[in-house]
Design a protein around this motif. Sequence first.
Motif, PDB file in Angstrom:
ATOM      1  N   LEU B  24       0.838  -1.196   0.000  1.00 14.33           N
ATOM      2  CA  LEU B  24       0.000   0.000   0.000  1.00 14.33           C
ATOM      3  C   LEU B  24       0.871   1.243   0.000  1.00 14.33           C
ATOM      4  CD1 LEU B  24      -2.663  -1.145   2.591  1.00 14.33           C
ATOM      5  CD2 LEU B  24      -3.012  -0.773   0.164  1.00 14.33           C
ATOM      6  N   PHE B  38      -2.120  -0.449  10.333  1.00 10.40           N
ATOM      7  CA  PHE B  38      -2.982  -1.351  11.099  1.00 10.40           C
ATOM      8  C   PHE B  38      -3.014  -2.764  10.518  1.00 10.40           C
ATOM      9  CE2 PHE B  38      -5.568  -0.255  14.773  1.00 10.40           C
ATOM     10  CZ  PHE B  38      -5.054   0.994  15.059  1.00 10.40           C
TER      11      PHE B  38
ATOM     12  N   LEU C 163      -9.462 -15.465  19.634  1.00 16.11           N
ATOM     13  CA  LEU C 163      -8.669 -14.319  19.189  1.00 16.11           C
ATOM     14  C   LEU C 163      -8.408 -14.392  17.682  1.00 16.11           C
ATOM     15  CD1 LEU C 163      -6.115 -13.937  22.129  1.00 16.11           C
ATOM     16  CD2 LEU C 163      -8.119 -12.535  21.622  1.00 16.11           C
ATOM     17  N   ILE C 164      -8.138 -15.597  17.191  1.00 15.85           N
ATOM     18  CA  ILE C 164      -7.921 -15.726  15.743  1.00 15.85           C
ATOM     19  C   ILE C 164      -9.174 -15.270  14.996  1.00 15.85           C
ATOM     20  CG2 ILE C 164      -7.625 -17.380  13.853  1.00 15.85           C
ATOM     21  CD1 ILE C 164      -5.722 -18.945  15.607  1.00 15.85           C
ATOM     22  N   PHE C 167      -9.450 -11.433  15.159  1.00 14.75           N
ATOM     23  CA  PHE C 167      -8.524 -10.701  14.297  1.00 14.75           C
ATOM     24  C   PHE C 167      -8.841 -10.929  12.823  1.00 14.75           C
ATOM     25  CE2 PHE C 167      -6.348 -10.022  18.225  1.00 14.75           C
ATOM     26  CZ  PHE C 167      -5.716  -8.805  18.056  1.00 14.75           C
ATOM     27  N   LEU C 168      -9.363 -12.115  12.489  1.00 12.84           N
ATOM     28  CA  LEU C 168      -9.820 -12.314  11.109  1.00 12.84           C
ATOM     29  C   LEU C 168     -10.967 -11.351  10.793  1.00 12.84           C
ATOM     30  CD1 LEU C 168      -9.853 -16.160  10.476  1.00 12.84           C
ATOM     31  CD2 LEU C 168      -8.418 -14.437   9.378  1.00 12.84           C
ATOM     32  N   ILE C 170     -11.410  -8.383  12.110  1.00 10.20           N
ATOM     33  CA  ILE C 170     -10.819  -7.064  11.891  1.00 10.20           C
ATOM     34  C   ILE C 170     -10.218  -6.996  10.493  1.00 10.20           C
ATOM     35  CG2 ILE C 170      -9.109  -5.387  12.676  1.00 10.20           C
ATOM     36  CD1 ILE C 170      -9.345  -6.525  15.450  1.00 10.20           C
ATOM     37  N   ALA C 171      -9.508  -8.075  10.099  1.00  8.38           N
ATOM     38  CA  ALA C 171      -8.872  -8.085   8.778  1.00  8.38           C
ATOM     39  C   ALA C 171      -9.927  -7.938   7.677  1.00  8.38           C
ATOM     40  CB  ALA C 171      -8.077  -9.374   8.589  1.00  8.38           C
ATOM     41  N   MET C 174     -11.158  -4.505   7.001  1.00 12.25           N
ATOM     42  CA  MET C 174     -10.218  -3.548   6.418  1.00 12.25           C
ATOM     43  C   MET C 174     -10.287  -3.504   4.901  1.00 12.25           C
ATOM     44  SD  MET C 174      -6.892  -4.047   8.715  1.00 12.25           S
ATOM     45  CE  MET C 174      -6.778  -3.210  10.276  1.00 12.25           C
ATOM     46  N   ARG C 185      -7.816  -0.523  -0.190  1.00 12.54           N
ATOM     47  CA  ARG C 185      -6.993  -1.579   0.406  1.00 12.54           C
ATOM     48  C   ARG C 185      -7.592  -2.942   0.074  1.00 12.54           C
ATOM     49  NH1 ARG C 185      -5.894   0.269   6.593  1.00 12.54           N
ATOM     50  NH2 ARG C 185      -8.129   0.068   6.735  1.00 12.54           N
ATOM     51  N   PHE C 186      -6.751  -3.893  -0.262  1.00 11.61           N
ATOM     52  CA  PHE C 186      -7.137  -5.290  -0.475  1.00 11.61           C
ATOM     53  C   PHE C 186      -8.338  -5.436  -1.386  1.00 11.61           C
ATOM     54  CE2 PHE C 186      -5.858  -4.604   4.012  1.00 11.61           C
ATOM     55  CZ  PHE C 186      -4.551  -5.003   3.860  1.00 11.61           C
ATOM     56  N   GLU C 445      -9.544   1.532  14.457  1.00  8.55           N
ATOM     57  CA  GLU C 445      -8.517   2.040  13.552  1.00  8.55           C
ATOM     58  C   GLU C 445      -8.749   3.516  13.213  1.00  8.55           C
ATOM     59  OE1 GLU C 445      -8.174   0.262   9.669  1.00  8.55           O
ATOM     60  OE2 GLU C 445      -6.381   1.445   9.244  1.00  8.55           O
TER      61      GLU C 445
END
Lengths: 321, 142, 493
Positions: B24, B38, C163-164, C167-168, C170-171, C174, C185-186, C445
């Motif tokens: 990015l 992040f 937790l995995i 966090f997935l 959150i990913a 994004m 992004r992505f 974020e």
Amino acid sequence: MKYVGKIISVSLLVAMLVLGAAAFASAETFPEEEILIIVQAAPGGVSDAVGRAMAAAAEEFLGVPIAVTNITGAAGAIAMERVKESEPDGYTIGYVPVELSMVKALGYADISPDDFDLIMRVNIVPAALTVRSDAPYQTFEEFVEYAEENPGAILVGTSGTGSIWHIAGLALEEAADVQFTYVPFDGAAPSVTALLGGHITAVTCSPTEVLSGVEAGDLNILAVLGAERTPLFPDVPTALELGYDVNVLAWGGFALPKGVPSEVYDTIADAFYQAFQSERFTGIMEDWGIELSYLDGEGFAEFANQQFEMYMDLIPRALEE
Amino acid sequence: MTDGILGIITIMIGVFLFHQAGQLPAGVLLFALDPGFFPRIIAVTLVALGGILLQQGIKKKVQHTEEPIQKETALRLACVAGLLIAYTLLWGKGFFPLNTFFFLFACHLAMKAKPLLAAISSVVLSVATYYLFTQIFRVRLF
Amino acid sequence: MQAIQHILQPGVFLYLVIGTALGLVVGTLPGLTATMAVAILTPLTFWLDYESGLAVLVGVWNSAIFAGGISAILINIPGTPASIASTFDGYPMVRQGKTGLALGINVLYSAIGGLVGAVVFMIAAFPLARFALAFGPAEYFALGLFGLSMMVAVSGASIIKGLIAGFLGIALSMVGLDPMLATPRFHFGSTQLMAGISFIPMLIGIFGLGEVAYQMITGEVSEEGTTFIASKKIGRMLVRAAEFVRTVPATIIGSLTGVVIGAIPGAGADIASLMGWEFARRASRRKKEFGTGSIEGLASTCAANNSCLGGALTTMMALGIPGDAVTAVLLGSFIMYGVRPGPAMFTERADFVFVVIGLMIMVNLVFLAGGFFFSRFIGGITLLPKPVMWSTIIILSIVGSFALNNRVFDVWVALLGGGLGFVFRKYGFPLGPIILGLILGPMVERNFRTALIISHGSFWIFLTKPISLVLILGTILALIGPTIFRKKKEDIV
């Protein structure tokens, strides 16, 4: 017993095929069925209000129902792309905002005003500089003076990086030769909230967004950043009057995908113009405090292209600083 | 062992995310951290968590009690999944109630419904859905 | 006084009942949300006088949030995003054979929460709105962080897997335009992905389609494992006096959390219901029961998501700022009636404000009266043959995902969510954390980075603001506390 199911399903199948075939019957005169208006913003805002008011008013003149659909995302690029790619038969109409001239420069989608047959411009929304009433400056000149003395200290809330109100801030910054710090929010409303809460110093969004805060005495609108004063606040000067060359405005209108037959285009354009002048439409616009500013299809195309050129030049420069 | 494989998948997702985040562009706004900042934190955390899961899987510390899926059930599930994908691919082509009827009818059968029940239920559901969304919710279907 | 007369007109009352009934249907069906229903009914404002029009909208809004809990409890699929936390305790209760009690708690405590919200709105609109304004980027960040720390509490058997999953989540959140710089992004070159992965279709997929797939495999392995057997007997719906006394603290905490979170712009009923549950859990002496069928847990979250509405309305009316999608639509309908929300309306159009307050109180009484019967009736649908039940959920999930934004892309998102939901259930990953990640990831974020712009890069901003400081300390305590105070009883897994 076993056959009952089959009989039911077969007869239903036949019934549906007949219904389906009826829908494909050729359309000689326009319009014959429901028309769809695609709005690029969520329900509850100015774009949605204009789209729905126009739908309600134009139904009468076109004689068919008009549905409104909201397709949000990527600064309206998703909705405009949908309109651009839909069948040019007049049954899909898009509400197009200022982002029509911006999304290409922002790199979101390959869309320019030339991809559409524009119908009309409906409204304009000037940018305005609004600060808190308890700030150490009460006029635009004092604000500029303060900004000159404290470079970077003014926190200007915007409705997102690259959004029209961010561009307004950048234009003001350039014209007044000062330095701001930009704080992007998810739309104009959260930025006004942050201003009310004292987390930022100023916003450069439309006067409509700050109306209730100004009426309550919490906010102070210092200058309009468009070409003319706004009827909402007739006493507030424009930056141009004060000698600063800033003219940023958002606008909205309606567009068809490119290549609509000319008689279909004329039917829609006439009906929309009549609807635009109807009391029903103007009444709703007045309730919302929306400033109407009509341009016909040709005029709108010229205007939108001019804006397009401007943003193609301005946005890459502005975002590279 | 399953947990070990899941751990490896998690690590792979993390590495992929980190790699993508690295491509990015840097930010242009003052003090606003880069767009990749992040995602990188999340990626690193995922790799770490995946590592722990992998280690647990190898040590068989946590054994997820798992009932093997019977072959027939798996086949039925795969049928429904395939039908879902086909139905979505065909979205916008044809006529909504008809597409929906065939889709639901096949789904019912894959779920071991009797044909008569499947037919009645599919007719009712497809017509009701069509009516509910187009007439009441004013959604444009096809 | 006049306002009371306005609302007690038989016509207005009838419209309120109609709205409430519509809301029950919309809320119960997964795939249809309160926002959608309110947006669709807004054109009614063209034809109805304001008392009647608002009666319909307020009715639909409040009762849809309540009714979302019914499907969360019965089939483990939240009817609206506001009922995610109702699945934590409601569904386990059903599996323990307490279907009636779970449904009854949903009715009673939703009404209590709704009434608390309406009363707070009536007596403290301006102080509450002022407090909501104190929430700036630093405070939002701390709130989001606090919420994310819940991942540990809702992880169940394996904290690592929780937790995995989180966090997935959150990913996934994004994907799309970066919140600060609008850098894509992505998105892998797709304009559709650039607009991001929509939360509601994802939620519909994870809970709706994923649950159906999972039931398809478990239903044949063990018959006891499914809802439909357990719910054949609905059982008593009313709480006993002793149970009611036990839930008092949780209810108060849940309701007040709901009002406050509701008042904060940008945090809606989904966050309120999760936070209400978490605060009640922290305060409870029976923490361990939360998430396994605790009546306190269910009571707190039911109260929180309905009291949230009063809070949201407070900010919208007292400041003229819509905090979420529904209040944005409501604001539009106010304007259609020639009333512009803001401090001025409380003096200039006090009649209007009183009508809204009156309706907000009345609607809770209406669904309190009708909700028990409706819940019992809906409880019966779980007796339908499974293929019919599953097919209904599937088609509503798909068309509902499409209808949200008229995008086929969202249907694909729902399918992806369905796959994820199935795999997660199959391999013992909890679902709570991924939802937390999806909802709160962007909030954390965005506000972390915004706060740093405001402070010109200084991290002290998070510790010098009192609300932010308290929330951050609370988060640290939540994460470290258990490990310090634990008496080496068990491994942290």
